[in-house]
Design a protein around this motif. Structure first.
Motif, short mmCIF file in Angstrom:
data_model
loop_
_atom_site.label_atom_id
_atom_site.label_comp_id
_atom_site.label_asym_id
_atom_site.label_seq_id
_atom_site.Cartn_x
_atom_site.Cartn_y
_atom_site.Cartn_z
N ASP A 80 0.93 -1.26 0.05
CA ASP A 80 0.06 0.17 -0.05
C ASP A 80 1.02 1.25 0.01
OD1 ASP A 80 -1.96 2.13 0.30
OD2 ASP A 80 -2.92 1.15 2.18
N ASP A 81 1.01 1.64 -1.32
CA ASP A 81 1.97 2.91 -1.29
C ASP A 81 3.62 2.18 -1.18
OD1 ASP A 81 0.34 5.07 -2.27
OD2 ASP A 81 -0.08 5.39 -0.24
N ASP A 132 -9.43 -9.26 3.16
CA ASP A 132 -8.86 -8.96 4.41
C ASP A 132 -10.28 -8.98 5.54
OD1 ASP A 132 -10.53 -7.07 3.49
OD2 ASP A 132 -9.18 -5.36 4.17
N GLU A 133 -11.42 -9.42 5.19
CA GLU A 133 -12.67 -9.58 5.84
C GLU A 133 -12.20 -10.63 7.31
OE1 GLU A 133 -16.38 -10.35 4.62
OE2 GLU A 133 -16.33 -8.82 2.94
N ASP A 134 -11.61 -11.64 7.01
CA ASP A 134 -11.55 -12.74 8.12
C ASP A 134 -10.15 -12.60 8.70
OD1 ASP A 134 -14.13 -13.73 7.71
OD2 ASP A 134 -13.42 -14.94 6.14
N MET A 135 -9.37 -11.69 8.61
CA MET A 135 -8.25 -11.69 9.10
C MET A 135 -8.25 -11.23 10.70
SD MET A 135 -6.51 -7.83 8.04
CE MET A 135 -7.56 -6.54 8.37
N CYS A 136 -7.11 -12.04 11.44
CA CYS A 136 -7.28 -11.91 12.79
C CYS A 136 -6.19 -10.76 13.43
CB CYS A 136 -7.05 -13.18 13.50
SG CYS A 136 -5.18 -14.02 12.99
N ALA A 137 -5.40 -10.29 12.42
CA ALA A 137 -4.49 -9.01 12.83
C ALA A 137 -3.82 -8.54 11.27
CB ALA A 137 -3.46 -9.86 13.75
N LEU A 138 -3.55 -7.43 11.61
CA LEU A 138 -2.76 -6.64 10.44
C LEU A 138 -1.42 -6.05 10.87
CD1 LEU A 138 -2.96 -6.02 7.47
CD2 LEU A 138 -4.28 -3.80 8.18
N TYR A 139 -0.54 -6.32 10.12
CA TYR A 139 0.80 -5.72 10.69
C TYR A 139 1.42 -4.82 9.45
CZ TYR A 139 0.42 -9.13 14.37
OH TYR A 139 0.10 -9.89 15.34
N THR A 140 2.07 -3.72 9.86
CA THR A 140 2.46 -3.06 8.56
C THR A 140 4.19 -2.62 9.03
OG1 THR A 140 2.04 -0.78 9.80
CG2 THR A 140 0.41 -1.71 8.30
N TYR A 141 4.78 -2.87 7.71
CA TYR A 141 6.27 -2.51 7.79
C TYR A 141 6.80 -1.81 6.74
CZ TYR A 141 5.55 -6.75 10.43
OH TYR A 141 5.16 -7.86 11.52
N VAL A 142 8.06 -1.24 6.89
CA VAL A 142 8.70 -0.49 5.70
C VAL A 142 10.05 -0.89 5.44
CG1 VAL A 142 7.29 1.69 5.90
CG2 VAL A 142 9.28 1.34 7.52
N TYR A 143 10.54 -0.50 4.40
CA TYR A 143 12.14 -0.94 4.03
C TYR A 143 12.85 0.20 4.76
CZ TYR A 143 10.76 -4.12 0.54
OH TYR A 143 10.16 -5.26 -0.08
N PRO A 144 13.95 -0.29 5.58
CA PRO A 144 14.71 0.62 6.29
C PRO A 144 15.46 1.59 5.40
CG PRO A 144 15.88 -1.79 6.01
CD PRO A 144 14.42 -1.75 5.37
#
Length: 134
Positions: free
Chosen positions: A104-105, A122-134
């Protein structure tokens, strides 16, 4: 052709292994549960060294907020539910069954599932985690 030329051609034909992407935890959830990660088509390795190994790539797209996006959806091998930072787990007490990843971008989104059936969205996900490149 000399031996060196044969060796050079052979070297070029050998496929190199896929290198993992090292990602920095962005969301509060990722920071407090997974920490930074290494992620490739075979596994995800969390900051504390625990990992989830993927069984197979089952889809190359996914529905996010009602829109179809390019994504990687993996089935998870076995019944893994590793203890991560501060004794936390990815979702809860059930084993993780699927993981979906998309961009996402410039942010890598990783949704985790404990569902029996392969997720389509994504309706049934139990968790969402977000990350970026260093």
């Amino acid at each position: 052709m000399s031996i060196l030329k044969y060796a050079a051609v052979a070297f070029c034909l050998v496929s190199t292994p896929a290198l993992a992407d090292d990602l920095v935890a962005l969301s509060t959830t990722a920071t407090s549960i997974t920490g930074d990660i290494s992620f490739d088509d075979f596994e995800i390795v969390f900051e504390n060294g625990k990992k989830l190994v993927f069984d197979e790539l089952i889809a190359d797209n996914f529905i996010v907020n009602g829109k179809k996006v390019p994504a990687s959806v993996y089935s998870v091998k076995g019944t893994a539910n590793p203890k991560l930072l501060n004794g936390n787990r990815l979702c809860g007490t059930s084993p993780v069954t699927y993981l979906a990843s998309w961009l996402d971008d410039d942010v890598t989104m990783i949704a985790v599932f404990e569902t029996q059936d392969a997720p389509q969205s994504d309706e049934d996900m139990c968790a969402l985690y977000t990350y970026v490149y260093p």
